[in-house]
Design a protein around this motif. Sequence first.
Motif, PDB file in Angstrom:
ATOM      1  N   MET A  78       0.853  -1.205   0.000  1.00  0.00           N
ATOM      2  CA  MET A  78       0.000   0.000   0.000  1.00  0.00           C
ATOM      3  C   MET A  78       0.881   1.243   0.000  1.00  0.00           C
ATOM      4  O   MET A  78       1.355   1.705   1.039  1.00  0.00           O
ATOM      5  CB  MET A  78      -0.894  -0.027   1.256  1.00  0.00           C
ATOM      6  N   LEU A  79       1.097   1.820  -1.168  1.00  0.00           N
ATOM      7  CA  LEU A  79       1.906   3.026  -1.275  1.00  0.00           C
ATOM      8  C   LEU A  79       1.044   4.246  -0.981  1.00  0.00           C
ATOM      9  O   LEU A  79      -0.007   4.418  -1.580  1.00  0.00           O
ATOM     10  CB  LEU A  79       2.452   3.171  -2.698  1.00  0.00           C
ATOM     11  N   SER A  80       1.508   5.078  -0.068  1.00  0.00           N
ATOM     12  CA  SER A  80       0.774   6.327   0.090  1.00  0.00           C
ATOM     13  C   SER A  80       1.237   7.279  -0.999  1.00  0.00           C
ATOM     14  O   SER A  80       2.316   7.179  -1.550  1.00  0.00           O
ATOM     15  CB  SER A  80       0.995   6.923   1.477  1.00  0.00           C
ATOM     16  N   ILE A  81       0.352   8.210  -1.294  1.00  0.00           N
ATOM     17  CA  ILE A  81       0.505   9.044  -2.462  1.00  0.00           C
ATOM     18  C   ILE A  81       1.431  10.231  -2.230  1.00  0.00           C
ATOM     19  O   ILE A  81       2.182  10.631  -3.116  1.00  0.00           O
ATOM     20  CB  ILE A  81      -0.905   9.522  -2.877  1.00  0.00           C
ATOM     21  N   LEU A  82       1.409  10.753  -1.033  1.00  0.00           N
ATOM     22  CA  LEU A  82       2.144  11.980  -0.771  1.00  0.00           C
ATOM     23  C   LEU A  82       3.631  11.933  -1.112  1.00  0.00           C
ATOM     24  O   LEU A  82       4.131  12.873  -1.729  1.00  0.00           O
ATOM     25  CB  LEU A  82       1.942  12.414   0.679  1.00  0.00           C
ATOM     26  N   PRO A  83       4.358  10.894  -0.711  1.00  0.00           N
ATOM     27  CA  PRO A  83       5.789  10.900  -1.008  1.00  0.00           C
ATOM     28  C   PRO A  83       6.089  10.967  -2.502  1.00  0.00           C
ATOM     29  O   PRO A  83       7.024  11.667  -2.926  1.00  0.00           O
ATOM     30  CB  PRO A  83       6.279   9.578  -0.415  1.00  0.00           C
TER      31      PRO A  83
END
Lengths: 104, 104
Positions: A1-6
Amino acid sequence: MLSILPVRDTLDVIGGKWKILILISIMEGNHHFREIERSIPNLSTKVLSDQLKDLETNQLISRSVSNGFPVRTAYTLTEHGKTLQKLILEMHNWGVLHRKKIIQ
Amino acid sequence: MLSILPVRDTLDVIGGKWKILILISIMEGNHHFREIERSIPNLSTKVLSDQLKDLETNQLISRSVSNGFPVRTAYTLTEHGKTLQKLILEMHNWGVLHRKKIIQ
DNA sequence: GTAATCAGTTACTTCAAGGTAAGTGGTTAC
DNA sequence: GTAACCACTTACCTTGAAGTAACTGATTAC
């Protein structure tokens, strides 16, 4: 689950038309304003000036002015800037792969 | 000596505000238009529609329409699209590193 | 029969990134 | 003393990406 912000942060810092080109130019040994400008076709002084400020703000490059005369400014990669090299190489490699795939 | 064109090609394909977010959404299991739309805050149908076309043109995703009723479209990553996963992970990791560095 | 969902399209507007062009203040070469 | 170079800044303009909003046409649920 990659978060989008980075990922967005990364694109904010190296996205756009000129930032990566300027970083590569500095990596390749161009350290002075006019030197960088001449190394990248169609890059205007205004845009270069703006982009260098952004890159400095993001601590990817540092600007130093020699105390002697003539005053010369020098732009170099910071240690943090150097951590981008691997990513830039990946982008280069994927770009080559993609061009082969699309253009055939 | 990195040539500039491949890096620019990469940015053309995954740069901009939405493309990577859409790719990540599809990677995470969202395959239908409304599903992708709902998974990404502030993304409008028009922009999603435009971006999906671009991604399809660049052979990163494929669009299939079920022959049954109700007609459902499904967007999936192509094999070529999957080659981006490593790069996206790198961008994610660098973004995390950068945020630590800048925000402290 | 009407409200809701799916998968979009169309027409129009906004805005920030980038481009153009000229100027500034200092230095050096001749 | 004037022409050229370095390192920019300032003011203004252009363009394309993105945003807004309304609409379409088909299907399903009640």
